[in-house]
Design a protein around this motif. Structure first.
Motif, mmCIF file in Angstrom:
data_model
loop_
_atom_site.group_PDB
_atom_site.id
_atom_site.type_symbol
_atom_site.label_atom_id
_atom_site.label_comp_id
_atom_site.label_asym_id
_atom_site.label_seq_id
_atom_site.Cartn_x
_atom_site.Cartn_y
_atom_site.Cartn_z
ATOM 1 N N TYR B 135 0.828 -1.216 0.000
ATOM 2 C CA TYR B 135 0.000 0.000 0.000
ATOM 3 C C TYR B 135 0.851 1.250 0.000
ATOM 4 C CZ TYR B 135 0.749 -0.240 5.088
ATOM 5 O OH TYR B 135 1.316 -0.313 6.331
ATOM 6 N N LEU B 160 -5.497 -2.547 -6.984
ATOM 7 C CA LEU B 160 -4.967 -3.368 -8.074
ATOM 8 C C LEU B 160 -5.001 -4.839 -7.666
ATOM 9 C CD1 LEU B 160 -1.882 -1.161 -8.949
ATOM 10 C CD2 LEU B 160 -3.956 -1.394 -10.289
ATOM 11 N N TYR B 162 -4.489 -9.117 -9.001
ATOM 12 C CA TYR B 162 -3.819 -9.963 -9.987
ATOM 13 C C TYR B 162 -4.821 -10.488 -11.006
ATOM 14 C CZ TYR B 162 0.884 -10.332 -8.164
ATOM 15 O OH TYR B 162 2.169 -10.065 -7.804
ATOM 16 N N TYR B 205 -6.994 -5.234 -13.250
ATOM 17 C CA TYR B 205 -6.471 -6.569 -12.968
ATOM 18 C C TYR B 205 -5.212 -6.723 -13.814
ATOM 19 C CZ TYR B 205 -11.180 -7.406 -11.200
ATOM 20 O OH TYR B 205 -12.358 -7.322 -10.506
ATOM 21 N N ILE B 210 1.747 -4.756 -12.156
ATOM 22 C CA ILE B 210 1.328 -4.222 -10.852
ATOM 23 C C ILE B 210 2.491 -3.469 -10.216
ATOM 24 C CG2 ILE B 210 0.988 -4.953 -8.456
ATOM 25 C CD1 ILE B 210 -1.241 -6.585 -9.179
ATOM 26 N N SER B 213 2.942 -0.052 -11.732
ATOM 27 C CA SER B 213 1.830 0.833 -11.386
ATOM 28 C C SER B 213 1.953 1.329 -9.955
ATOM 29 C CB SER B 213 0.494 0.112 -11.543
ATOM 30 O OG SER B 213 0.269 -0.206 -12.876
ATOM 31 N N MET B 214 2.362 0.450 -9.047
ATOM 32 C CA MET B 214 2.478 0.869 -7.656
ATOM 33 C C MET B 214 3.647 1.833 -7.482
ATOM 34 S SD MET B 214 -0.022 -0.173 -5.911
ATOM 35 C CE MET B 214 0.409 0.108 -4.195
ATOM 36 N N GLY B 219 -1.846 3.300 -7.798
ATOM 37 C CA GLY B 219 -2.827 2.598 -6.980
ATOM 38 C C GLY B 219 -2.516 2.793 -5.510
ATOM 39 N N ALA B 222 -2.516 -2.850 -3.403
ATOM 40 C CA ALA B 222 -2.365 -3.897 -4.409
ATOM 41 C C ALA B 222 -2.058 -5.224 -3.736
ATOM 42 C CB ALA B 222 -1.247 -3.555 -5.387
ATOM 43 N N VAL B 224 0.106 -8.302 -3.801
ATOM 44 C CA VAL B 224 1.379 -8.645 -4.450
ATOM 45 C C VAL B 224 2.076 -9.794 -3.734
ATOM 46 C CG1 VAL B 224 1.885 -6.335 -5.339
ATOM 47 C CG2 VAL B 224 2.714 -6.994 -3.105
#
Lengths: 277, 345
Positions: B135, B160, B162, B205, B210, B213-214, B219, B222, B224
């Motif tokens: 986060y 986000l 998976y 998704y 991911i 993006s993080m 986001g 997520a 992960v």
């Protein structure tokens, strides 16, 4: 004669290995269940509401993309065809150059442009519009599709337009038609073969694509191609996957038949129109 | 007749084009992208004179299909736990001769003899980790203690997930308090309904992206793998605002090294496994990838900060409650049917 048929062998082999055998495999898996013939795979795929929904979404997005490509592509092709030859060839090359790059890379580039901290949003914030949510929306998928397939609309129309016999246009103008009428009564009908070919070349890849929706739709807008991929990879269900491929194949064949039919009609009506090939 | 012979000759010439991977001097390694320090491959080649060809895959399922198809020979693969179970069941793996892997003694016993491969007949531990929530502390001010936060409307369009059946259905099953490997369709249906309810809040998704993006701050929350979290929180290349939360229940996973049965280079493959199990090699590899190593000799060489980091080294009493995926066999189609409902929604 003899020599030519010998030279055709590689082509025959190619068709055999890469077209006929895979087609046969798809048909085999689609119509069998543990070795015995069945319609079960196809009928359960057709009746599945989720698959219907995904198929409808694919058709709608492909249709929208085709319409947008046509509305953008025709004027561009028309302008190109009326330009000085040297300027036109330069612009023509500019349209082709992006296609030299891999299409996945081009689509990735849109992720960078559309992202919430991406290039466009940085500009939007600087001029005070504020950040917009663009990436991972249905609009992004549509944009990606239009962007990737637009050249396939422009090129066939352009090819037809430059071959178009200009004396038809001159005759129309001599007989008192204004530019507007000349275009709709003469140029547009004569360029239909290019339009039809462009529509086919955009609609069919657009309906079968799955990479664009995955990269720009963030997995939220599943298209038919993704559904098929899923069957083979995560579900390990080759029968359903093949049945879905088969359904898509039939749809593509139907749409090609329709296009061909329209194409035939127009070219019979309009003698002297520009031919694409 | 002559024609037919000619056609045949071309067919053979053609098929020769596709068996390019049948060179017994080269070791063919099929692995995830960015899942080895590539400098190590060069060192192995120099030390042993064996050349290595490194081929990457995007997910476990893709690898399974590749191995099942038997179309191309691979000498080493790095699948996850439940896929190893499936590969053993399908008789696609070669038994590993442990005499050739003296460095196996470096592997911590708690990563050996696990349910998916009892006695480690077919696999050697490579990396392991958990699944948790990464986060962004600038957007999430409260402590992250439960999977429920992924259903919190405050974070609409900032979550986000998976794009994978087992991982995402797993999160919903955990939220509802069910087993990750449940075979009760009612529970699976409930999990899928929970995901459908969550869908409007989900930004996307994704797969590997991911991480990016993080790091880019796209986001707030997520799901992960712990190793990816390490990567995202890296001081140099990551984003300092990110934090990782281990949750009370989660998935514990292992990626092990296996030798497919089709390998013609088993001895060389075992040499490579032994090389990867060497303490100094495993240390550099885990530092590069960011995933946790099961190699206790390597852990001793590592900086203490790794051992104290709960992302890299979650407390043993916590992971005792975590569940390992098991292969679902044919039942995977039930999961998939419900996952399709989520995705097509």
């Amino acid at each position: 004669m003899k020599k030519r048929s010998t030279l055709a062998y590689p082509c025959v082999v190619w068709i055999l290995i890469f077209i006929l055998v895979p087609m046969f495999l798809i048909a085999y898996y689609a119509f069998t269940n543990e070795g015995s013939f069945t319609f079960e795979n196809i009928s359960s795929a057709v009746q599945n509401e989720i698959y219907q929904k995904v198929l409808l979404r694919s058709v709608v997005i492909a249709f929208e993309a085709t319409v947008i490509c046509l509305l953008l592509g025709y004027p561009i092709a028309y302008m190109l065809s009326n330009m000085k030859k040297s300027t036109a060839s330069l612009l023509y090359v500019l349209f082709i150059v992006p296609m030299w790059m891999n299409f996945l890379l081009r689509t990735y580039a849109w992720q960078v442009i559309l992202g919430s901290n991406g290039i466009l949003n940085t500009i939007f914030e600087a001029i005070g519009i504020g950040a917009q949510d663009m990436l991972y929306t249905e609009g992004a998928v549509l944009l990606g599709t239009v962007y990737n397939f637009l050249p396939f609309m422009i090129l066939p129309i352009y090819t037809v337009l430059i071959k178009l016999d200009k004396s038809h246009v001159e005759a129309a103008r001599d007989l008192g038609a204004n530019g507007f009428m000349t275009f709709f009564k003469v140029t547009l009908p004569l360029s239909m073969p290019g339009v039809i070919s462009g529509i086919t070349m955009v609609f069919i890849p657009a309906i079968t694509t799955f990479a664009i929706s995955r990269l720009l739709g963030g997995g939220k807008f599943m298209l038919f191609g993704e559904l098929i991929e899923n069957q083979f990879l995560s579900a390990r269900d080759w029968s359903t996957g093949s049945a879905l491929s088969f359904i898509l194949l039939i749809l593509v064949l139907i749409s090609m038949a329709i296009m061909r039919h329209i194409d035939k009609d127009t070219s019979e009506d309009e003698k002297g129109g520009g031919k694409l090939w | 007749m002559k024609k037919l012979a000619f056609l045949f000759a071309i067919l053979i010439a053609f098929s020769a084009l596709f068996t390019g991977c049948d060179d017994s001097e080269t070791l063919y390694v099929l692995n995830w992208g960015d899942y080895i320090d590539e400098e190590l491959i060069g060192e192995f080649e120099e030390e042993t004179g064996i050349s290595v060809k490194y081929i990457t895959m995007a997910n476990n399922e893709e690898m399974l299909v590749k191995l099942q198809a038997n179309d191309c020979r691979f000498d080493l693969c790095f699948p996850s736990d439940y896929i190893i179970e499936k590969l053993i069941e399908d008789d696609l793996l070669a038994e590993i001769n442990k005499d050739n892997i003296p460095n196996m003694k470096n592997i911590d016993e708690r990563f050996l003899d696990l349910s998916f491969d009892p006695e480690n007949k077919y696999s050697v531990p490579y990396m392991w980790g958990t699944v948790g929530i990464l986060y962004n502390t600038t957007m999430v001010k409260e402590p992250v203690t439960s999977w429920d936060i992924l259903w919190d409307e405050k974070y609409a369009d900032q979550i986000l997930m998976y794009d994978s059946v087992r991982d995402s259905m797993g999160v919903a099953l955990l939220k509802l308090g069910y087993s990750l490997n449940t075979r009760n369709e009612a529970e699976i249906e409930e999990a899928a309904n929970a995901l459908i309810e969550q869908a409007p809040l989900v930004h996307a998704y994704l797969g590997d992206s991911i991480k990016e993006s993080m790091i880019n701050g796209e986001g707030a929350l997520a799901v992960v793998y712990s190793g990816d979290a390490m990567w995202c929180m890296d001081e140099e290349e990551g984003n300092p605002d990110l934090a990782f939360a281990n949750l009370p229940t989660s998935n514990l996973w292992f990626d092990n090294i296996v030798i497919p049965k089709t390998s013609k280079n088993k001895d060389k493959a075992e040499k490579f496994i032994d090389f990867l199990c060497r303490a100094d090699v495993a240390k550099r590899n885990t530092e590069y990838i960011g995933y946790s190593t099961p190699n206790k000799a390597a852990l001793e060489l590592l900086d203490d900060s790794y051992l104290e980091d709960p992302t890299y080294n979650p407390p043993a009493e916590l992971i005792a409650n975590y569940e390992i995926f098991s292969d679902l066999g044919e039942f995977v189609s039930v999961y998939n049917k419900h996952w399709e409902r989520v995705k097509a929604n």
